[in-house]
Design a protein around this motif. Structure first.
Motif, PDB file in Angstrom:
ATOM      1  N   GLY A   1      -3.054  -5.921  -5.915  1.00 48.31           N
ATOM      2  CA  GLY A   1      -1.725  -5.513  -6.359  1.00 48.31           C
ATOM      3  C   GLY A   1      -1.217  -4.298  -5.607  1.00 48.31           C
ATOM      4  O   GLY A   1      -1.714  -3.958  -4.532  1.00 48.31           O
ATOM      5  N   TYR A   2      -0.245  -3.643  -6.221  1.00 48.75           N
ATOM      6  CA  TYR A   2       0.455  -2.509  -5.601  1.00 48.75           C
ATOM      7  C   TYR A   2      -0.280  -1.214  -5.914  1.00 48.75           C
ATOM      8  O   TYR A   2      -0.634  -0.950  -7.062  1.00 48.75           O
ATOM      9  CB  TYR A   2       1.887  -2.428  -6.141  1.00 48.75           C
ATOM     10  CG  TYR A   2       2.658  -3.693  -5.911  1.00 48.75           C
ATOM     11  CD1 TYR A   2       3.262  -3.948  -4.687  1.00 48.75           C
ATOM     12  CD2 TYR A   2       2.760  -4.668  -6.912  1.00 48.75           C
ATOM     13  CE1 TYR A   2       3.958  -5.132  -4.460  1.00 48.75           C
ATOM     14  CE2 TYR A   2       3.447  -5.847  -6.699  1.00 48.75           C
ATOM     15  CZ  TYR A   2       4.039  -6.071  -5.464  1.00 48.75           C
ATOM     16  OH  TYR A   2       4.708  -7.248  -5.243  1.00 48.75           O
ATOM     17  N   CYS A   3      -0.449  -0.392  -4.897  1.00 46.36           N
ATOM     18  CA  CYS A   3      -1.198   0.856  -5.046  1.00 46.36           C
ATOM     19  C   CYS A   3      -0.306   1.899  -5.724  1.00 46.36           C
ATOM     20  O   CYS A   3       0.464   2.595  -5.069  1.00 46.36           O
ATOM     21  CB  CYS A   3      -1.635   1.327  -3.656  1.00 46.36           C
ATOM     22  SG  CYS A   3      -2.648   2.788  -3.677  1.00 46.36           S
ATOM     23  N   VAL A   4      -0.404   2.003  -7.051  1.00 43.55           N
ATOM     24  CA  VAL A   4       0.493   2.897  -7.795  1.00 43.55           C
ATOM     25  C   VAL A   4      -0.097   4.289  -8.018  1.00 43.55           C
ATOM     26  O   VAL A   4       0.627   5.263  -8.195  1.00 43.55           O
ATOM     27  CB  VAL A   4       0.923   2.285  -9.144  1.00 43.55           C
ATOM     28  CG1 VAL A   4       1.819   1.075  -8.921  1.00 43.55           C
ATOM     29  CG2 VAL A   4      -0.282   1.904 -10.003  1.00 43.55           C
ATOM     30  N   GLU A   5      -1.425   4.374  -8.036  1.00 42.10           N
ATOM     31  CA  GLU A   5      -2.114   5.661  -8.162  1.00 42.10           C
ATOM     32  C   GLU A   5      -3.388   5.560  -7.360  1.00 42.10           C
ATOM     33  O   GLU A   5      -3.840   4.459  -7.051  1.00 42.10           O
ATOM     34  CB  GLU A   5      -2.530   5.942  -9.614  1.00 42.10           C
ATOM     35  CG  GLU A   5      -1.448   6.262 -10.581  1.00 42.10           C
ATOM     36  CD  GLU A   5      -2.026   6.381 -11.994  1.00 42.10           C
ATOM     37  OE1 GLU A   5      -3.144   6.941 -12.142  1.00 42.10           O
ATOM     38  OE2 GLU A   5      -1.388   5.903 -12.931  1.00 42.10           O
ATOM     39  N   LYS A   6      -4.007   6.711  -7.096  1.00 39.40           N
ATOM     40  CA  LYS A   6      -5.307   6.670  -6.435  1.00 39.40           C
ATOM     41  C   LYS A   6      -6.295   5.933  -7.344  1.00 39.40           C
ATOM     42  O   LYS A   6      -6.521   6.340  -8.486  1.00 39.40           O
ATOM     43  CB  LYS A   6      -5.792   8.092  -6.176  1.00 39.40           C
ATOM     44  CG  LYS A   6      -7.055   8.167  -5.348  1.00 39.40           C
ATOM     45  CD  LYS A   6      -7.356   9.601  -4.980  1.00 39.40           C
ATOM     46  CE  LYS A   6      -8.575   9.658  -4.074  1.00 39.40           C
ATOM     47  NZ  LYS A   6      -8.823  11.000  -3.554  1.00 39.40           N
ATOM     48  N   GLY A   7      -6.852   4.831  -6.856  1.00 38.34           N
ATOM     49  CA  GLY A   7      -7.832   4.067  -7.628  1.00 38.34           C
ATOM     50  C   GLY A   7      -7.240   3.142  -8.669  1.00 38.34           C
ATOM     51  O   GLY A   7      -7.980   2.554  -9.447  1.00 38.34           O
TER      52      GLY A   7
ATOM     53  N   VAL B   1       0.834  -1.209   0.000  1.00 38.87           N
ATOM     54  CA  VAL B   1       0.000   0.000   0.000  1.00 38.87           C
ATOM     55  C   VAL B   1       0.869   1.259   0.000  1.00 38.87           C
ATOM     56  O   VAL B   1       0.621   2.185  -0.763  1.00 38.87           O
ATOM     57  CB  VAL B   1      -0.952   0.001   1.219  1.00 38.87           C
ATOM     58  CG1 VAL B   1      -1.738   1.306   1.300  1.00 38.87           C
ATOM     59  CG2 VAL B   1      -1.908  -1.189   1.138  1.00 38.87           C
ATOM     60  N   SER B   2       1.900   1.282   0.860  1.00 38.58           N
ATOM     61  CA  SER B   2       2.704   2.506   0.998  1.00 38.58           C
ATOM     62  C   SER B   2       4.016   2.463   0.229  1.00 38.58           C
ATOM     63  O   SER B   2       4.633   3.500  -0.001  1.00 38.58           O
ATOM     64  CB  SER B   2       3.019   2.749   2.478  1.00 38.58           C
ATOM     65  OG  SER B   2       3.935   1.766   2.943  1.00 38.58           O
ATOM     66  N   GLY B   3       4.502   1.279  -0.129  1.00 37.84           N
ATOM     67  CA  GLY B   3       5.801   1.158  -0.793  1.00 37.84           C
ATOM     68  C   GLY B   3       6.972   1.234   0.171  1.00 37.84           C
ATOM     69  O   GLY B   3       8.136   1.141  -0.234  1.00 37.84           O
ATOM     70  N   GLU B   4       6.676   1.403   1.470  1.00 42.49           N
ATOM     71  CA  GLU B   4       7.745   1.521   2.471  1.00 42.49           C
ATOM     72  C   GLU B   4       8.199   0.134   2.923  1.00 42.49           C
ATOM     73  O   GLU B   4       7.501  -0.867   2.737  1.00 42.49           O
ATOM     74  CB  GLU B   4       7.245   2.316   3.684  1.00 42.49           C
ATOM     75  CG  GLU B   4       6.783   3.732   3.359  1.00 42.49           C
ATOM     76  CD  GLU B   4       7.932   4.656   2.964  1.00 42.49           C
ATOM     77  OE1 GLU B   4       9.074   4.375   3.354  1.00 42.49           O
ATOM     78  OE2 GLU B   4       7.674   5.649   2.240  1.00 42.49           O
TER      79      GLU B   4
ATOM     80  N   SER C   1      -4.015   7.657  -1.797  1.00 45.24           N
ATOM     81  CA  SER C   1      -3.237   8.000  -2.994  1.00 45.24           C
ATOM     82  C   SER C   1      -2.259   6.871  -3.305  1.00 45.24           C
ATOM     83  O   SER C   1      -1.986   6.021  -2.453  1.00 45.24           O
ATOM     84  CB  SER C   1      -2.451   9.290  -2.753  1.00 45.24           C
ATOM     85  OG  SER C   1      -3.343  10.330  -2.439  1.00 45.24           O
ATOM     86  N   GLY C   2      -1.707   6.900  -4.498  1.00 44.69           N
ATOM     87  CA  GLY C   2      -0.688   5.911  -4.850  1.00 44.69           C
ATOM     88  C   GLY C   2       0.574   6.143  -4.026  1.00 44.69           C
ATOM     89  O   GLY C   2       0.845   7.251  -3.571  1.00 44.69           O
ATOM     90  N   ALA C   3       1.346   5.061  -3.816  1.00 49.85           N
ATOM     91  CA  ALA C   3       2.575   5.170  -3.028  1.00 49.85           C
ATOM     92  C   ALA C   3       3.651   5.898  -3.834  1.00 49.85           C
ATOM     93  O   ALA C   3       3.884   5.570  -4.992  1.00 49.85           O
ATOM     94  CB  ALA C   3       3.053   3.775  -2.644  1.00 49.85           C
ATOM     95  N   LYS C   4       4.278   6.904  -3.181  1.00 49.98           N
ATOM     96  CA  LYS C   4       5.338   7.658  -3.873  1.00 49.98           C
ATOM     97  C   LYS C   4       6.472   6.724  -4.284  1.00 49.98           C
ATOM     98  O   LYS C   4       7.088   6.892  -5.334  1.00 49.98           O
ATOM     99  CB  LYS C   4       5.876   8.758  -2.956  1.00 49.98           C
ATOM    100  CG  LYS C   4       4.898   9.911  -2.805  1.00 49.98           C
ATOM    101  CD  LYS C   4       5.485  11.024  -1.964  1.00 49.98           C
ATOM    102  CE  LYS C   4       4.442  12.124  -1.817  1.00 49.98           C
ATOM    103  NZ  LYS C   4       4.501  12.810  -0.550  1.00 49.98           N
TER     104      LYS C   4
END
Lengths: 117, 338
Positions: free
Chosen positions: B134-140, B107-110, B287-290
């Motif tokens: 999957g991986y949250c790359v952008e909002k939605g 979710v966060s990429g951390e 939001s997607g993960a930075k």
């Protein structure tokens, strides 16, 4: 009406209030049986169906499969196989735990071991 | 405590509340085309098998045994989604669940931490979140979980940390504080309203360790936690390492046949079977993960390396989409009749 039939009808009717796909006809079609047969099951006019049909009904109605099998008076084939391999041990275990509270039973359940990571 | 029941990880916290139970399962699915086009939700095609690593001590690498947990087979380039279920549906007991792959939060990429973080949110809240694909790359928008061998540069772990060390999936679940749940239960009873819960692998020999890599884009919202960090009982947590074994070695490890290859997305769509869309108008998405901004998909890395890691990756032009809503019976993502 049997407890199994009553439970199937109650669960199906409750779902049907929210979603028309849970009509007797549509549920029977998805489970792969005749609507008349499902009606008889619900009314208790016939004995509970086979293990396979009971499991499909449980999945369709989002019910626990072991609970459904127990209501239908059946023991799932995988449990039968487990008991057959060590019948005396498992019969004794179940008798010993018959009146035990849930937390005591959970203490003998095998946990997934967490390691070092 | 975590038990393994019918290929599901069952989380129970009887010391917190008698209803504090939820389960997590790993669903087989279609791999959506990796072509930078967002697709709807693919169906569930049954659970991946799960086994205790301790049951195969003599056949597994020492590293896998040290981590404990469970073992799951996946074919190279196979897709997967993670399903969250509650045992009690009136109302379901809320949980905060953190999902990581290769110890990178999906979710966060951390990197992995043994506690919950709110900014950015690094967990999903149940029962609002029924699944994660999957991986949250952008909002939605997410990038689908795709299994790839560790050490070839495709996995998120390798792209984010530069190291192929862990692979697999890591999960930790935190129950809601009992007093918060009792308040929800009291309100629910007062309302007297029933809420339903809602490739064939290339023939070369590869590492038995698999990680998850980012595949095609999919429309899916990861919901913002509606309860707040204070709602979660972080004194009580259960966690599990899910080692992903290459299906090619599953038989040698466990003596069982691995599941067969799932149908391709093209075959599935051609049969007229449904795809899904899930929309909760009341919920806000994160939001997607930075950290995932610069992530490359499996197809993109393959192109850079001159490899074809994804066979059958043709774009789909038409899909039959069934809309699922959070009200009514729990949403089911199954093929059903055409």
């Amino acid at each position: 009406m049997t407890q199994f039939g009553r439970t199937v009808r109650e669960l199906r009717e409750r779902l049907r209030q929210e979603d028309a796909r849970f009509s007797l006809r549509q549920v029977a079609k998805r489970v792969g049986i005749e609507p008349a047969y499902l009606s008889k099951i619900e009314r208790g006019d016939v004995a509970p169906p086979s293990e396979a049909t009971t499991l499909r009904l449980a999945e369709e109605l989002d019910a626990d499969p072991d609970w459904f099998l127990a209501l239908a008076g059946k023991v799932s084939s995988d449990l039968q196989e487990i008991i057959r391999r060590r019948p005396e041990l498992f019969a004794e275990l179940i008798r010993q735990l018959r009146e035990a509270p849930d937390d005591a039973i959970l203490r003998v359940v095998r946990e997934v071991r967490d390691g070092d990571w | 405590m975590i038990t393994l029941e019918n290929d599901r990880l069952h989380f129970r916290f009887p010391e917190v509340h008698e209803r504090a139970e939820c389960s997590v399962s790993f669903r087989r699915t279609l791999r959506i085309p990796d072509d930078d086009t967002p697709y709807p939700l693919p169906p569930g095609l049954g659970n991946f098998p799960l086994r205790h690593v301790d049951d195969y001590k003599s056949r597994l690498p020492a590293e896998w045994l040290r981590r404990g947990g469970v073992l799951m087979p996946m074919h190279q380039a196979e897709a997967m989604w993670i399903s969250f279920d509650s045992d009690f549906s009136e109302p379901a007991y809320p949980f905060a669940v953190k999902i990581a792959t290769g110890k990178v939060c999906a979710v966060s990429g951390e990197g992995w931490t043994n506690h919950l973080n709110r900014d950015p949110q690094d967990y999903v809240a149940l029962p609002e979140q029924p699944w994660i694909d999957g991986y949250c790359v952008e909002k939605g928008v997410i990038r689908q979980f795709i299994a790839m061998p560790l050490g070839e540069g495709y996995t998120v772990e390798e792209q984010i940390t530069g190291v192929a060390e862990h692979g697999g999936v890591q999960i930790v679940a935190y129950p809601m504080k009992a007093e918060r749940y009792e308040a929800i239960l009291a309100e629910h009873r007062a309302r007297r309203h029933i809420v339903y819960e809602a490739v064939q692998s290339p023939p070369r020999v590869q590492s038995p360790s698999m990680g998850l890599a980012p595949g095609g884009l999919m429309r899916q919202e990861i919901y913002d936690d509606p309860y707040g960090l204070d709602a979660w009982d972080q004194r009580h947590a259960s966690r599990c390492f899910v080692t992903i074994a290459n299906s090619a070695q599953w038989m040698a490890m466990t003596g069982e046949k691995p599941p067969t290859d799932p149908p391709t997305a093209k075959q599935y769509a051609h049969a007229g079977l449904p795809w899904f869309d899930y929309y909760d108008g009341d919920a806000e998405a994160v939001s997607g993960a930075k950290k995932f901004t610069d992530l490359s998909s499996v197809a993109e890395i393959g192109a850079q390396k001159g490899e074809t890691p994804l066979h059958e990756n043709e774009s789909l032009t038409e899909t039959r989409v069934v809309r699922l809503a959070p009200t009514g019976p729990r949403p089911v993502r199954e093929p059903g009749p055409p």
